[in-house]
Structure formats: C-alpha cells, structure tokens
Design an enzyme around this catalytic site. Structure first.
Site, short mmCIF file in Angstrom:
data_model
loop_
_atom_site.label_atom_id
_atom_site.label_comp_id
_atom_site.label_asym_id
_atom_site.label_seq_id
_atom_site.Cartn_x
_atom_site.Cartn_y
_atom_site.Cartn_z
N GLU A 225 0.84 -1.20 0.00
CA GLU A 225 0.00 0.00 0.00
C GLU A 225 0.87 1.25 0.00
OE1 GLU A 225 -3.18 0.07 2.75
OE2 GLU A 225 -3.94 -1.89 2.14
N GLU B 289 2.28 0.34 4.08
CA GLU B 289 2.36 -0.96 4.74
C GLU B 289 2.24 -2.04 3.68
OE1 GLU B 289 -0.98 -1.88 7.24
OE2 GLU B 289 -2.35 -0.70 6.00
N PHE C 293 -23.94 7.21 8.89
CA PHE C 293 -23.28 5.92 8.63
C PHE C 293 -23.20 5.07 9.90
CE2 PHE C 293 -21.76 8.85 5.43
CZ PHE C 293 -21.94 8.13 4.27
#
Length: 665
Positions: A275, A292, A352
């Site tokens: 990533e 990472e 959310f």
C-alpha cells in the site's frame, strides 16, 4: 496438488475461496461459530466444523480449534482469507509445524511486515520510498505532542499492528494529538492486542494506491498493476478500482518495481499488497510513499482479477503447493476497467451508523455482462454485532471507466435489501458524482463532498419525470388489481386514468391511457409517449420504461403513493386525484419533534466513557461521552452550550440505538 482445503474464515471470503477450490477439484471444509451455523459458507462446504460461541475470540481467532478441525477432517491446506488469523505469524507457523500447508506467505514475511514500525525500516533498506515520521517507541501523550510538532502538522497517528481503518487518528494540531493519542492506543490494544503507536506526516491531497504482488517459492515475484482505493470513510475503503485514473504507465512501473523489491527483500511468496500513499498535489506522480504491506488477500482483489483475467485464490493455492507461476511480468495485461463497491450494513442517512438485524429481503443483481457479486449472506440471515458489517461486494467491469461506472449505477438500482440499514443509495450517489466521474479522488473525498452528511441524490428533471410516471403506474396497477378482488359491494369502479404525482415541491399532471403493462402517458399536457411498467403488487423490484429508456427501482407502495428507491435516493411520491391534490396543497405539515434537549445514542453500542454529571455546564463541541461499536470509538459531543439536567446511563451499559443518554436543561 492438495486434496482438501479448510477455509479459516467466514462470510463472503469463505464462499469466494470455496468457489475456486471446488472448480479446482478440492474438497472443502468450513468452520463456523454459533452465530454462523446456517450461513451460506457452511452450507456450501463439503464438511463443516463448529468452533465455538459467536464472539471471534472464542471461535474464529482460536488457532488451536482450527488446527484441530483440519486434522479431524484430513485437510492438507488452510486458506485464512482476510482478517482474523490471516496475518498472524503464530498461526502460519503452527500450520507449518502441524504439517498442514498455509495458503499464504511464509511466517517470516508476515512477521517482518506485520509490525508497521519495523516494516517501514525494512522498506527503507530495500530502497522503497517511505513517509517522513517517527518510528521509535512513544512514551506517552506529551512525547507524542513533541514528536508531532517536530514532524510538522498535520500528522497521522496509527496503531503499529493496525489495519482495516482501526487505530488511526488524524491530528491537525496539538489538541488533536492530546485528544486522540490514548484512543489510538486503546483501539490498537482492543483490536490487535498491541498498543504501540507510530506517527508520520500526513500527505496533502492524498491518494491511496496499492500494488498487487504475486510470488512463488522459486524466487519469482510479479506486480499485477495497481488499485485506486482513495474513496474511504474513517480510513475504511468504500470504493476500489483498477487501474487508477491517476497512475501513468511510468508511475505503475516505478511503484511496481519498488513493491517487488520489498517482497523479495522479505522472501515473500503468495498474493500480497503493498500500500502506498501518493500526493495528488504532485503532477509528476513521483511523490509516492510506502504505507504498509498486507501479507494476505485483500478485500478488493476482485478488481485486479477482472482486469488481469487471473484467479488470485487459485494462484495462491498453486503457489502453496510448490508450483511455479505460470506467467512472466511481460505477460501481465490490464484489460479494461473494474470498480468494486462495498455494500455495508450501515445507515448513511444517520451518519453511517452501524446497522444490525435480519435481512428480511436480500436480492442482489444477477451476475454476468460485466457484473459480479461476492457475498456470504442469504435472505433471512442476520448481520450481527460480532463481525464486520460488510454484506456484499459489487464488482463491475467495462472496456472503459465510464462503462464500469454506468454498470455500477444500473446494478445498484437492481440491488434489493430490506430489514436493516444499508449504503446502496450512497454508493450510487458516489458513482454519479461529477468529481468521482472525472477521477479527482483523494482520501478526503467523502468528508469534503458530504460535509453535512448524506441526504440522498437529488433527482434531475428527467429522472423526476420517470419517477412520477412510475409512481402513477404503480398506483393504477394496484387500484386495478383491487377492483377485481371477489366480494366487492356493487360493480367494480375503474380507477381514473388522470393523477397528480407529487415529488417534494414538484408536481406532475399525468394521464395514462391503455391497459396492461404497456401504456401511453401524457405529462403536463404534452403529447403521449409509450411507457411500460414491469411490476406486480407484492414484488420488491420494478422496471419502468419511458419513451424507450428503462430504469430499475425498488418499490414500496404507501397509502397515498409509493416510495421508489433508485439512482442514489429513496423518493417518496404522493399520487392523488386532481381534486384531492388541490385540497392537500393547503394542508399544514406537522412539525417534527424537538430533540435538541436530548443526547440520543446514535447506534447500538457500549458506553465506555461518560464525562459529565447532572448540573455540569458544557460548551459546544465538548465531548460528553464515548460509544464503542464494532471496535470503533465514537465520541458524542454537545451541539451547543447547555447545562446537564439528567443522566440516564452509566459507563459499561450496552445501549440500543435512540436511547436517551442524558437531557439538557
């Protein structure tokens, strides 16, 4: 090749691995907790073994029980999926010691990349670009404040063993560090058993881009292009696509080669992901940095499969069996464009908030023609508080990005879920957003474009007209059906073909002629055009075609019309005879109740902190308490200055959604 595979996971990833394993001729073994006893992955497997109670710590995280299940069923390999034990070095090593193949990387690579502090040091040694930051041990909050000031705000605080968006806080100033540092430590300890934290520079206009790598046990490592994962909410990915609209061929090559160098440096084999954080403010594309390495299969791997034509699960199994990769770097091709949206059990209309409950209705769109659905749920099943709230992954593919986007919109229109909150409307709105469509993405996209929350995609005039026609035809279909029911008092009365459809402040005068599903409609006195409604009372989905243009929608009839869900919103329409519609225009709307004097629990969760008592004076923005749900801490703040009149909950209470925690004077 192996003969039997155990999948040490649940839900959609367990089903996804089983589909490939069955195609390869492998027998499959599922494991399950009490909450998953009748789940699709259990029913799909050739054999299934109970692990224990619903909490993951007593079931899916019990490596000893999983190994016992493998031995008892004769499984000769274990695929860990993602999450749970997939990145536990100890589990991979235990498989090795038990003589059971681990379908993943070697334990040494998991250990090297599992510690975010150590992994950044290794990446730097391998010649990979790393973000400026502090990788040493941080003593306490004051130490964190000093480090952050030295790096320069804004900074990102991250749990060393973190992942999946948990254990992360963005700090723009010293106050943010003081408020968030201890929370990051707690989330790291709660979710990963490790409270170490590291701090690094936050990249402005950041894009989250990751490189898929694939290696075998014979020293070959390939990169399979990139995925754009910048559309995130609270650091949790919502939309992923391959390739990225930002990455050039030269960038792809540079990123890919660094990812391969890192993988080789730690002796990596199997599928993995490197990533990167990329500065969108740098037009050269050279400002990309290592974040990472995920030593497992990623949730978003289907978009890579769709553009490369590879089955990554099959490649992982073959690599674990000792086979060489069957292609070279020059043979890797990216064909077309693929987009994945994550369908979550959460309510975008209420900030959310997580939603749990039974899937009263679950009807995903049909797969095929560039549409793929990866899921592990079924109608009648339950989304519980114990596991990740993802219901399904909707993946589309097209020859161009625009085509992949359009297929997402159309497929989301055909996705029917009821019984709990879900984010389908929000995903559709994202796909239709002008900024998303032109590819101007950053990790702050959702926060920037939906500052005041999500209220649904506002329909334009052409869509509003189609909604009005659909609502009128639904109403007439119901009325005509009712007129044929036996036992009527007197002769059946044919409903009037003229109706007024109201959508908010918009009104459409619609006259329908003809019978059956195909009719002609006139809107506001305009010449009639052909219309067709494919729907019967009781069905959840309908397709309305107006003047040759089809539109799928979810239908919920009401006493005065219908609620139609399509194109990123649920639209409430009233359908009335002209005279009644005229009278109703003069009726007053009832004012909503005043809830400003109450602090209401926004979601089911555990009250972990309560910082006020009756009589306390609070200011706007002050933290009053903290609710923990699905391993995430959610601070509850005062909306205005007030005095606490009463408190109705205590720390440690498990509260339902909408519970009144306290009252203001």
């Amino acid at each position: 090749m192996f003969k039997k595979i155990l999948i040490a996971n649940r839900g959609e990833i367990a089903c996804r691995v089983m589909r490939t394993a069955k195609r390869m001729g492998l027998a499959t073994v599922a494991v399950y907790s009490d909450a998953d006893a009748l789940s699709p992955h259990v029913l799909m497997a050739d054999e299934a073994v109970r692990l224990g109670p619903a909490p993951a710590a007593e079931s899916y995280l019990r490596a000893d029980l999983i190994l016992e299940a493998a031995k008892a069923t004769g499984a000769d390999c274990i695929h860990p999926g993602y999450g749970f034990l997939s990145e536990r070095e100890s589990f991979a090593r235990a498989c090795e010691e038990a003589g059971i193949a681990f379908v993943g990387p070697p334990p040494s690579a998991i250990a090297a990349m599992g510690d975010k502090i150590q992994s950044k040091k290794l990446a730097k040694e391998a010649g990979v670009n790393v973000v400026p930051g502090y990788l040493g041990e941080i003593d306490d909050t004051e130490h964190a404040v000093r480090i952050s000031a030295e790096i320069g705000f804004p900074v990102m605080m991250k749990a060393s063993a973190g992942g999946g968006g948990k254990g992360m806080r963005l700090a723009w100033n010293e106050e943010d560090v003081r408020e968030g540092f201890e929370a990051v430590k707690r989330e790291g300890l709660s979710s990963f058993g490790d409270d170490r934290v590291f701090i690094e520079k936050f990249i402005e206009e950041p894009r989250h881009i990751e490189i898929q790598v694939l290696g075998d046990k014979h020293g070959t490592v390939l990169y399979l292009g990139e995925r754009e994962c910048s559309i995130q909410r609270r650091h949790q990915k919502v939309v992923e696509e391959a390739p990225s609209p930002f990455v050039t061929p030269d960038m792809r090559k540079a990123m890919g080669e660094q990812a391969v160098a890192l993988a080789k440096a730690v002796g990596y084999h199997s599928a993995g992901t490197v990533e990167l954080i990329v500065s969108g403010a740098d037009p050269t594309g050279e400002s990309f940095y290592f974040l990472e390495m995920n030593t497992r299969l990623q949730v978003e791997h289907p978009v890579t499969e769709m553009v490369t034509g590879l089955d990554l699960v099959e490649e992982m199994i073959r690599v674990a069996a000792g086979e060489r990769l069957r292609l070279t770097q020059d043979e890797v091709r990216l064909d077309g464009w693929s987009i994945e949206t994550r369908v979550y059990a959460e309510d975008p209309y209420r900030g959310f908030l997580p939603s749990t409950g039974r899937l009263v209705r679950y009807r995903p769109p049909e797969a095929g023609d560039g549409v793929r659905v990866d899921d592990g749920v079924a109608e009648g099943g339950e989304v519980s508080m114990f596991y990740d709230p993802m219901i399904a992954k909707l993946v589309t593919h097209g020859t161009t990005r625009d085509e992949a986007i359009q297929r997402q919109v159309e497929a989301l229109d055909r996705f029917a879920i009821s019984g709990l909150g879900h984010n389908i409307d929000f995903l559709s709105a994202l796909m239709q957003h002008e900024r998303f469509q032109r590819g101007a993405l950053t990790t702050g996209f959702i926060a920037e474009e939906y500052k005041d929350g999500f209220t649904g995609q506002e329909p334009d005039e052409p869509l509003a007209r189609r909604l009005a026609v659909a609502a009128v035809m639904v109403a007439l279909t119901r009325a005509e059906r009712d007129a044929t029911i036996d036992g009527q008092l007197g002769p059946a009365i044919r409903p009037s073909p003229r109706r007024i459809a109201e959508l908010g402040e918009r009104r459409f005068d619609i006259t329908v002629s003809g019978t059956g599903s195909a009719r002609d409609v006139s809107i506001d006195g305009a010449p009639p055009v052909p219309a067709r409604l494919d729907w019967s009372p009781g069905e959840a989905m309908a397709r309305v075609t107006l003047d040759g243009e089809p539109l799928w929608m979810r239908v919920a009839p009401t006493l005065t019309g219908a609620r139609l869900t399509t194109r990123g919103a649920t639209h409430a329409l009233r359908v009335l005879p002209p005279r009644i519609a005229e009278l109703s225009r003069h009726m007053l709307q009832k004012a909503p109740p005043d809830l400003s004097r109450l602090l209401i629990c926004p979601m089911p969760g555990l009250l972990t902190q309560l910082r006020v008592a009756p009589g306390d004076r609070v200011e706007a923005g002050q933290i009053l308490g903290t609710i923990e749900a699905m391993k995430m801490e959610n601070n509850l703040r005062a909306l205005k200055a007030a005095t606490i009149a009463a408190v109705h909950a205590s720390v440690g209470d498990s509260l339902p959604a909408d519970f009144v925690i306290l009252e203001f004077e």
